[in-house]
Design an enzyme around this catalytic site. Structure first.
Site, short mmCIF file in Angstrom:
data_model
loop_
_atom_site.label_atom_id
_atom_site.label_comp_id
_atom_site.label_asym_id
_atom_site.label_seq_id
_atom_site.Cartn_x
_atom_site.Cartn_y
_atom_site.Cartn_z
N TYR A 131 0.66 -1.49 0.29
CA TYR A 131 0.12 0.16 0.28
C TYR A 131 1.16 1.59 -0.20
O TYR A 131 0.38 2.35 0.10
CB TYR A 131 -0.97 0.32 1.06
CG TYR A 131 -1.68 -0.90 1.03
CD1 TYR A 131 -2.31 -2.35 0.61
CD2 TYR A 131 -3.88 -0.28 0.66
CE1 TYR A 131 -2.84 -2.18 0.48
CE2 TYR A 131 -4.64 -0.89 1.06
CZ TYR A 131 -4.30 -2.33 0.34
OH TYR A 131 -5.56 -3.16 0.33
N LYS A 182 4.45 -15.15 2.89
CA LYS A 182 4.78 -15.77 2.10
C LYS A 182 6.33 -16.15 1.45
O LYS A 182 7.19 -15.57 0.99
CB LYS A 182 4.17 -14.74 0.60
CG LYS A 182 4.17 -16.28 -0.67
CD LYS A 182 3.50 -17.50 -0.97
CE LYS A 182 3.11 -17.50 -2.37
NZ LYS A 182 2.47 -19.11 -1.29
N ASP A 215 -1.66 -18.47 1.58
CA ASP A 215 -2.41 -19.09 0.81
C ASP A 215 -2.94 -20.33 1.30
O ASP A 215 -3.66 -21.01 1.26
CB ASP A 215 -1.94 -19.75 -0.32
CG ASP A 215 -0.15 -20.34 -0.47
OD1 ASP A 215 0.25 -20.30 0.58
OD2 ASP A 215 -0.06 -20.94 -1.44
N ASP A 239 -6.10 -7.72 4.24
CA ASP A 239 -6.94 -6.68 3.68
C ASP A 239 -7.73 -8.43 3.16
O ASP A 239 -8.90 -8.33 2.52
CB ASP A 239 -6.29 -6.08 2.24
CG ASP A 239 -7.45 -5.27 1.88
OD1 ASP A 239 -8.60 -5.09 2.10
OD2 ASP A 239 -7.40 -5.41 0.31
N ASP A 243 -10.92 -10.33 4.13
CA ASP A 243 -13.15 -10.32 3.90
C ASP A 243 -13.29 -11.68 3.73
O ASP A 243 -14.36 -11.97 4.68
CB ASP A 243 -12.38 -9.95 2.47
CG ASP A 243 -12.96 -8.74 1.89
OD1 ASP A 243 -12.91 -7.67 3.31
OD2 ASP A 243 -12.99 -7.94 1.71
#
Ligand code: IPM
Ligand code: MN
Length: 346
Positions: A131, A182, A215, A239, A243
């Site tokens: 971001y 990751k 993942d 983010d 969700d």
């Protein structure tokens, strides 16, 4: 006296914030609220997104309560970057706090998950990562276009948000933190995150830890969301994962968040995770629970623990009485929750 800046914003933002304010009115007697007209309407009328003078005024408040920002009439990115992210970055709101619980009365789309079984909080880094806007474009618009978008990660920024996650875990029953990144591919940023996580973890022997690649974490949020307690992760992974976390706990209409500056050098901001939902705006059918719970997080942040607990308990009672399929009336939900909070605080 507590001074709260209120940014109702666009679409259903104004409707749900009106309910959150009803709740604050009973939970935090004597606070002052100053409304700021920011968002799509102001931008379309004046071209202004967030004038410096408004920024300075906001900075003088104890906290900000924000509804939702955005409208199809505004080009994508203008308000997101110019308003929402500017506030998060400039006010150093580095802890983007996103709790998810499956409350009695709500249903998860997942089979075999019962109310009460999911109770997690994602501590999403709020001021760095992908971001940060560290990138650029060459040969824009041509067939040779090259775009880069770099992830900015500092030891300072990583350590402070990880430390915050451990502090929160310590205050929770299960005392467990999962670090998500990751690191198998993003060796530089992932390496920093993992190393910092392990070093901070050594200072918290009472908190259990594990590490998951993003993942796998996305998969486990769907296959066994009950297993998570506190998750700490970077801005973009957070983010996306929040969700998913919202989706498995009754949907985005229930998801509250806080963009927190723990040291309080600037105000923290509390906002429902959902957006302005132009499709249902003005109909009085938006669920105000996420906004009300965000006000609860605000109360907790400002040290009004008893009031915050009353909000949580009132929301839990409201949800427990919901019958699925029954339409939501925004103002009625606000009235009922505010009345319950008043009753609980006697
Ligand atoms: C959120 C939103 C924002 C984000 C957007 C609107 C900038 O998706 O609060 O989760 O990506 O952080
Ligand atoms: Mn999001």
């Amino acid at each position: 006296m507590t001074a709260i800046a209120v940014i109702p914003g666009d679409g259903i933002g104004t409707e749900v914030i009106a309910q959150a304010r009803k709740v604050l009115d009973v939970a935090l007697p004597g606070y002052t609220a100053t409304e700021y007209d920011l968002g799509a309407r102001r931008y379309n009328d004046t071209g202004e997104v967030l004038p410096e003078s408004v920024m300075n005024e906001l900075d003088g408040h104890d906290a900000i309560l924000l509804g939702a920002i955005g409208d199809p009439s505004v080009p994508p990115g203008v308000l997101e970057r110019g308003l929402l992210l500017k506030l998060r970055f400039d006010f150093d709101q580095y802890v983007n706090l996103r709790p998810s619980r499956l409350w009695p009365g709500t249903t998860s789309p997942l089979a075999d998950v019962k109310p009460g079984e999911i109770d997690m909080v994602v501590v999403r880094e709020g001021t760095e990562g992908l971001y940060a806007g560290a990138g650029g474009v060459l040969h824009a618009g041509s067939s040779a276009e090259i775009a880069t978008e770099g992830s900015l990660n500092t030891r300072y920024g990583t350590e402070r948000v990880i430390r915050d996650a451990f502090e929160r875990a310590r205050r929770r029953d299960r005392k467990h933190v999962t670090c998500v990144h990751k690191s198998n591919v993003l060796a530089f940023a992932g390496g920093l995150w993992k190393r910092t996580f392990d070093e901070v973890a050594a200072e918290y022997p009472d908190v259990a830890t594990d590490y998951q690649h993003v993942d796998a974490a996305a998969m486990f949020l769907v296959t066994r969301p009950q297993s998570f307690d506190v998750i700490v992760t970077d801005n973009l992974f957070g983010d996306i994962l929040t969700d998913i976390a919202a989706a498995v706990t009754g949907g985005i209409g229930l998801a509250a968040s806080g963009c927190v500056n723990p040291g309080r050098s600037h105000p923290s901001m509390f906002e429902p995770v959902h957006g302005s939902a132009p499709d249902i705006a003005g109909k009085g059918v938006a669920d105000p629970i996420a906004a009300i719970m965000s006000a609860g997080l605000l109360l907790d942040h400002l040290g009004h623990g008893e009031a915050a607990t009353a909000v949580t308990d009132a929301v839990a009672a409201e949800l427990a009485e919901r019958t699925s399929g029954e339409p939501i009336r925004t103002d009625e939900v606000g009235d009922r929750v505010a009345a319950r909070v008043a009753g609980l605080l006697g």
